[in-house]
Design a protein around this motif. Structure first.
Motif, PDB file in Angstrom:
ATOM      1  N   GLY A 758       0.775  -1.226   0.000  1.00  0.00           N
ATOM      2  CA  GLY A 758       0.000   0.000   0.000  1.00  0.00           C
ATOM      3  C   GLY A 758       0.798   1.262   0.000  1.00  0.00           C
ATOM      4  O   GLY A 758       0.218   2.356   0.026  1.00  0.00           O
ATOM      5  N   GLY A 759       2.118   1.174  -0.029  1.00  0.00           N
ATOM      6  CA  GLY A 759       2.946   2.373  -0.040  1.00  0.00           C
ATOM      7  C   GLY A 759       3.112   2.930  -1.446  1.00  0.00           C
ATOM      8  O   GLY A 759       2.564   2.411  -2.427  1.00  0.00           O
ATOM      9  N   THR A 760       3.903   3.969  -1.535  1.00  0.00           N
ATOM     10  CA  THR A 760       4.150   4.608  -2.820  1.00  0.00           C
ATOM     11  C   THR A 760       4.995   3.706  -3.718  1.00  0.00           C
ATOM     12  O   THR A 760       5.958   3.098  -3.262  1.00  0.00           O
ATOM     13  N   ARG A 761       4.618   3.634  -5.009  1.00  0.00           N
ATOM     14  CA  ARG A 761       5.401   2.848  -5.958  1.00  0.00           C
ATOM     15  C   ARG A 761       6.452   3.774  -6.575  1.00  0.00           C
ATOM     16  O   ARG A 761       6.189   4.454  -7.568  1.00  0.00           O
ATOM     17  N   ASP A 762       7.650   3.787  -5.983  1.00  0.00           N
ATOM     18  CA  ASP A 762       8.675   4.740  -6.390  1.00  0.00           C
ATOM     19  C   ASP A 762       9.544   4.122  -7.490  1.00  0.00           C
ATOM     20  O   ASP A 762      10.671   3.677  -7.255  1.00  0.00           O
ATOM     21  N   ILE A 763       9.007   4.129  -8.716  1.00  0.00           N
ATOM     22  CA  ILE A 763       9.710   3.509  -9.837  1.00  0.00           C
ATOM     23  C   ILE A 763      10.954   4.299 -10.192  1.00  0.00           C
ATOM     24  O   ILE A 763      11.999   3.730 -10.548  1.00  0.00           O
ATOM     25  N   ALA A 764      10.891   5.617 -10.036  1.00  0.00           N
ATOM     26  CA  ALA A 764      12.034   6.453 -10.400  1.00  0.00           C
ATOM     27  C   ALA A 764      13.241   6.146  -9.530  1.00  0.00           C
ATOM     28  O   ALA A 764      14.377   6.037 -10.022  1.00  0.00           O
ATOM     29  N   ALA A 765      13.010   5.990  -8.217  1.00  0.00           N
ATOM     30  CA  ALA A 765      14.110   5.661  -7.310  1.00  0.00           C
ATOM     31  C   ALA A 765      14.710   4.306  -7.663  1.00  0.00           C
ATOM     32  O   ALA A 765      15.940   4.117  -7.643  1.00  0.00           O
ATOM     33  N   GLY A 766      13.851   3.346  -7.998  1.00  0.00           N
ATOM     34  CA  GLY A 766      14.345   2.033  -8.383  1.00  0.00           C
ATOM     35  C   GLY A 766      15.166   2.072  -9.645  1.00  0.00           C
ATOM     36  O   GLY A 766      16.219   1.423  -9.745  1.00  0.00           O
ATOM     37  N   ALA A 767      14.712   2.850 -10.616  1.00  0.00           N
ATOM     38  CA  ALA A 767      15.453   2.955 -11.881  1.00  0.00           C
ATOM     39  C   ALA A 767      16.813   3.604 -11.669  1.00  0.00           C
ATOM     40  O   ALA A 767      17.818   3.200 -12.280  1.00  0.00           O
ATOM     41  N   GLU A 768      16.855   4.589 -10.763  1.00  0.00           N
ATOM     42  CA  GLU A 768      18.130   5.253 -10.473  1.00  0.00           C
ATOM     43  C   GLU A 768      19.118   4.278  -9.837  1.00  0.00           C
ATOM     44  O   GLU A 768      20.300   4.231 -10.194  1.00  0.00           O
ATOM     45  N   LEU A 769      18.632   3.481  -8.873  1.00  0.00           N
ATOM     46  CA  LEU A 769      19.494   2.490  -8.228  1.00  0.00           C
ATOM     47  C   LEU A 769      19.980   1.450  -9.238  1.00  0.00           C
ATOM     48  O   LEU A 769      21.145   1.058  -9.245  1.00  0.00           O
ATOM     49  N   TYR A 770      19.083   1.019 -10.097  1.00  0.00           N
ATOM     50  CA  TYR A 770      19.437   0.008 -11.098  1.00  0.00           C
ATOM     51  C   TYR A 770      20.514   0.541 -12.032  1.00  0.00           C
ATOM     52  O   TYR A 770      21.469  -0.167 -12.382  1.00  0.00           O
ATOM     53  N   ALA A 771      20.376   1.803 -12.429  1.00  0.00           N
ATOM     54  CA  ALA A 771      21.369   2.409 -13.323  1.00  0.00           C
ATOM     55  C   ALA A 771      22.728   2.502 -12.653  1.00  0.00           C
ATOM     56  O   ALA A 771      23.773   2.302 -13.295  1.00  0.00           O
ATOM     57  N   GLU A 772      22.746   2.785 -11.350  1.00  0.00           N
ATOM     58  CA  GLU A 772      24.022   2.871 -10.636  1.00  0.00           C
ATOM     59  C   GLU A 772      24.703   1.509 -10.605  1.00  0.00           C
ATOM     60  O   GLU A 772      25.920   1.400 -10.809  1.00  0.00           O
TER      61      GLU A 772
END
Length: 954
Positions: A758-772
């Protein structure tokens, strides 16, 4: 229950559990007794107080006093029974003979035996009557001081234990029981009784002593100070407290401790005291022949004095001679010696050591008796002897003393037939072998400074080579290592081939250790390796040649030729062992284990790591850099392959220096978090970072604690700790790709779980981590390791889950790659089942779900097992034996469901027709049962355990 100072009972769980079991039987009508023995200050009274304070019983306590055999008869019983209601005592008039103020009621018959029996029977009857109303616990402390009458009454009562609800606990000091002590016959008699249990409370072990000192010190002592106190106290709780008090007051020992210890020797006669003082000057176990020579006492007098000291437990004897029962007692006696007395004693021991040719003893006693030239020469010889015996720690101590004396003894080089630079170099090498890299670097810096005062470039280069080797252990001093190595090379670049020149070239071939990967010139590394090999062959430096061979194996692994790397490693191990090049042998075997692990041949990697650790112990290098890394890797591999119990036992290193202990212990955090032992993991992590606050160790800790946070449903904390781990990878020159991928995977898992609950789906943060993580993939060499392949697949699957797709095919790839890593495979099976269920493929989900349950149960991975059970419950699938985790009452579940829906306590009360306060009480109980501290965490944990229906994702 905590003590008055707030410190909870430490390390006495088994003993306290045994006492509570005995009391439980007594409370059920099976009377019993416990004889609780142990040295003074070991914690008997503390343990007893813990039991008494938590027992639902009528508690009667009394203690004996040290007033001699003839005084204060029945004192502990008088003290214990006097606390009872007077009317109860007066109902048994014969107790008037025991208790002051109680009328005897009947005339004395004059038959002492008969009167005493009546009084004993009255005490027994009184306790029996009391136990009908409520269990009774009678505690008699310090029975070693009991008078004869008290001992008789104890024997009477304990021999008549039966169906009463009564437990008698008697404490006594084992160190006060000399051979003829009157308590021995009573103990022997009582031990034969079926209802009597004898418990000996041992001193703390090293780990428990450190935990105790740390708790008592309350942050006032640094890590090395805590260990020093624990070592000196030898597991005695009272001594730990007194030594901490001494630290606070800035003294060597508190007057209370010194007085207590010296009181034991003051009971002895003059000859026995003289012998005890003589033994205190030795600093070790004194052989009988040595003691006879140094004491200069008549043989008969000496033997009688020794018997007295042994009888009073001041000294102990074994086949090797005589020593103090406790090191602190020796310290107290030694500190009480007069200055001249100390010098004379040490001079006497030095004469014996010189005659026997024992360099270590001669070095110690000559120094203490102010014969400094003899001490210097003997220290150098003792260091050489310790090195031959593969004892680097002891050799280092002797070299330190030699270096301390070097400037104050005339012509030290002639006296010792060596020079100061050589001693500093040896001291640096030995400190590294002993697991003390900071000291290794310190000695190496001093050697560089001394060498630069001369005019021999080869000597200066060799000193810098050793400094670079010492700096290598830390892994975060790349700029200094690079500068030192370049300076060393500049000094010998234009000189003829030599062993030193070959060693420096071999080190330059390994410059990836201190050079960032963007700047690594692999062809240049090959060139250094080839030059080093050529120089080594020309001058016959076989050990350097083998070391270069190991480096070539690393290059082969980088280029994906792992099979060739393994063959090179095997050859390097054989050649190093054949020529006795132990350092090269250890490095070769350690790297061979790494090559096996990279190729996924985990059993061979484990076997090779175990062989290397054994070899390191055999040759006295158990705490050196190579073995530290071998043992840490071994614990990690045992975690990967599912041998979790063995991983924990392999990491038990009670005598290890702080850095090796911290590095190896860090790898056990994965096991502790996987098993849900979060509090243990937090305590261990805090301790590890106290002892080894370097970048590599912090990355390991951050990774493990990020995993723990995910398992505890603390998703924001998990992302933050994973972020810390990623940030920490910028400190070492050569970070591991697996750490970058692992940290990213954990962070993505936390973000996906947060969205799912039920929390926020923070796709942008995940994509940033994946790119790193992807950027690290392009920069590091270990892209093809087995663990990296598994985690990379899982990272892709977690990103898919975060984006809301949760592709079963990606989880199947992870599952296939993790075939040899049980825990990671079980995690993938769990996620695969969830993805299949989300796709409506219920039947296909059952097999991976059951496999995940079986593996998690076998490993003791409780959080994963609970998550699997919760998923199976929601899907109405059977995966194994039911888990008793539905701990909430229907009302508590209703409250929690409304909390999950976002209602306040007031709104919950209105919805359920209860008061706001009652709703708050229910919620507090829910949080307590789930071991959480916030509403959000309660919802997350309950959802993971299947205690709530699925929450729609946003």
């Amino acid at each position: 229950m905590p003590r008055r100072d707030g410190i909870s009972l430490i390390a006495r769980g088994p003993e306290l559990g045994a006492l509570r079991e005995t009391f439980a039987r007594a409370a059920g009508g099976q009377a019993g007794a416990v004889l609780l023995g142990g040295d003074a200050g070991v914690g008997k009274s503390r343990l007893l107080a813990e039991l008494l304070d938590t027992a639902d019983a009528t508690v009667l306590t009394g203690r004996c006093l040290d007033v001699g055999e003839g005084g204060l008869p029945y004192l502990p019983f008088v003290e214990a029974l006097s606390r009872l209601d007077r009317s109860l005592l007066e109902s048994r008039p014969v107790l008037g003979r025991l208790l002051p103020g109680i009328a005897a009621g009947e005339p004395d018959t004059g038959d002492q035996a008969s009167e005493r029996l009546r009084m004993f029977d009255a005490v027994h009857g009184l306790l029996h009557t009391l136990s009908r109303e409520r269990p009774v616990m009678l505690a008699l402390e310090d029975l070693h001081w009991a008078d004869a009458s008290t001992r008789d009454l104890v024997l009477f009562l304990l021999s008549r234990l039966g169906a009463q609800r009564l437990l008698v606990i008697a404490t006594y000091r084992t160190d006060d029981l000399h051979r003829r002590h009157p308590l021995w016959p009573l103990l022997a008699e009582l031990t034969r009784l079926a209802a009597v249990t004898r418990v000996e409370l041992a001193p703390f072990g090293r780990a428990d002593a450190i935990a105790f000192v740390s708790a008592i010190a309350g942050g006032e002592l640094p890590a090395d100070g805590i260990e020093a106190v624990a070592e000196r106290a030898q597991g005695n709780a009272f001594f730990c407290e007194e030594l901490i008090a001494a630290h606070r007051s800035g003294t060597a020992a508190t007057s209370g401790l010194a007085d207590l210890l010296l009181a034991r020797t003051e009971r002895l006669g003059p000859d026995a005291q003289r012998v005890v003082r003589t033994v205190s000057g030795a600093g070790y176990t004194v052989p009988d022949a040595t003691l006879r020579q140094v004491s200069e006492m008549d043989e008969n007098r000496l033997e009688e004095a020794l018997r007295e000291a042994l009888r009073h437990n001041v000294l102990v004897a074994d086949d090797d001679g005589y020593a103090f029962r406790h090191a602190l007692l020796r310290e107290a006696v030694y500190e009480d010696l007069l200055p001249g007395e100390r010098v004379r004693l040490h001079a006497g021991y030095a004469r014996v050591a010189a005659a026997e040719g024992t360099a270590a003893a001669l070095a110690y006693h000559s120094f203490r008796s102010h014969d400094l030239p003899t001490a210097l020469a003997a220290s150098v010889r003792a260091a050489a002897r310790a090195e031959q015996m593969r004892a680097p720690g002891e050799a280092l101590q002797h070299l330190e003393q030699a270096l301390q004396l070097w400037e104050v003894v005339p012509e030290p080089d002639k006296l010792t037939e060596t020079d100061e630079i050589t001693l500093l170099h040896r001291a640096s090498v030995l400190a590294g072998a002993a697991g003390e890299p900071e000291r290794s670097v310190g000695f190496a810096r001093s050697a560089v400074a001394k060498a630069d005062l001369g005019d021999d470039p080869e000597t200066s280069a060799a000193a810098r080579h050793q400094l670079a080797v010492g700096l290598k252990t830390f892994g975060t001093l790349g700029e200094e290592m690079s500068a030192v190595a370049e300076q060393a090379w500049d000094l010998v670049r234009d000189r003829p081939p030599s062993t030193t020149r070959a060693e420096i070239l071999a080190l330059l071939a390994r410059r990836w250790i201190w050079t960032s990967h963007e700047n690594i010139d692999v062809p240049a590394l090959y060139s250094y390796a080839e030059q080093a090999m050529a120089d080594a062959r020309q001058v016959g430096a076989d050990a350097v040649e083998v070391d270069v061979l190991v480096t070539l194996g690393v290059f082969a692994e980088w280029e994906g030729r792992t099979g060739e790397a393994i063959r090179i490693g095997q050859e390097a191990v054989r050649r190093a062992a054949a020529i006795g090049a132990v350092e090269a042998e250890l490095r070769a075997r350690h790297n061979l284990a790494v090559h096996y692990a990279v190729e996924g041949r985990f059993p061979e990697a484990i076997r090779t790591g175990e062989e290397n650790c054994r070899r390191g112990e055999e040759i006295g290098l158990a705490w050196g850099d190579q073995i530290m890394h071998s043992r840490a890797d071994l614990v990690y591999l045992l975690y990967l392959t599912g041998h979790w119990d063995k991983a924990l036992t392999t990491a038990e290193l009670p005598a290890a220096p702080r850095l090796p202990w911290a590095r190896v212990s860090g790898e056990t955090l994965h096991v502790l978090t996987g098993r849900g032992r979060f509090e243990d993991a937090e305590r261990l992590a805090e301790r590890i970072l106290e002892l080894a606050p370097d970048a590599r160790t912090k990355v390991v800790v951050d990774l493990a604690m990020a995993e723990a946070a995910v398992l505890r449903s603390s998703y924001d904390e998990a992302v933050a700790r994973a972020r810390d781990a990623l940030d920490g990878l910028t400190a070492p020159a050569r970070p591991a790709l697996i750490d970058a991928v692992w940290a990213t995977t954990v962070a993505l898992s936390a973000l996906a779980d947060k969205a799912h609950t039920g929390g926020t789906r923070d796709i942008a943060a995940g994509a940033e981590l994946y790119a790193e993580a992807a950027s690290y993939r392009g920069r590091l060499h270990d892209t093809h390791s087995a663990e990296t392949r598994i985690l990379s697949a899982r990272m892709d699957a977690e990103l898919s889950r975060l984006r809301g797709h949760d592709d079963p095919d990606l989880w199947q790839v992870t599952l296939d790659r993790a075939a040899d890593v049980p825990y990671w495979q079980a995690m993938a099976s769990h996620r695969l089942a969830a993805a299949l269920l989300a796709a409506g493929e219920r039947e296909e989900a059952e097999a991976p779900l059951r496999a995940a349950y079986e593996t998690a149960t076998r490993l003791g991975a409780v959080p994963l097992r609970d998550a699997v059970v919760a998923l199976a419950r929601r899907a109405r699938l059977a995966v194994g034996a039911p888990v008793a985790d539905d701990v909430l009452t229907p009302r508590e579940r209703s409250v929690l469901e409304l909390v999950a829906a976002g209602l306040t306590n007031k709104q919950i009360g209105a919805r359920l027709y209860i008061s706001e306060k009652t709703a708050s009480v229910h919620l507090s109980r829910v949080m307590g049962k789930l071991s959480v501290t916030s509403r959000a965490e309660a919802v997350a944990v309950a959802h993971r355990r299947g205690l709530l229906p699925d929450t729609p994702t946003r």
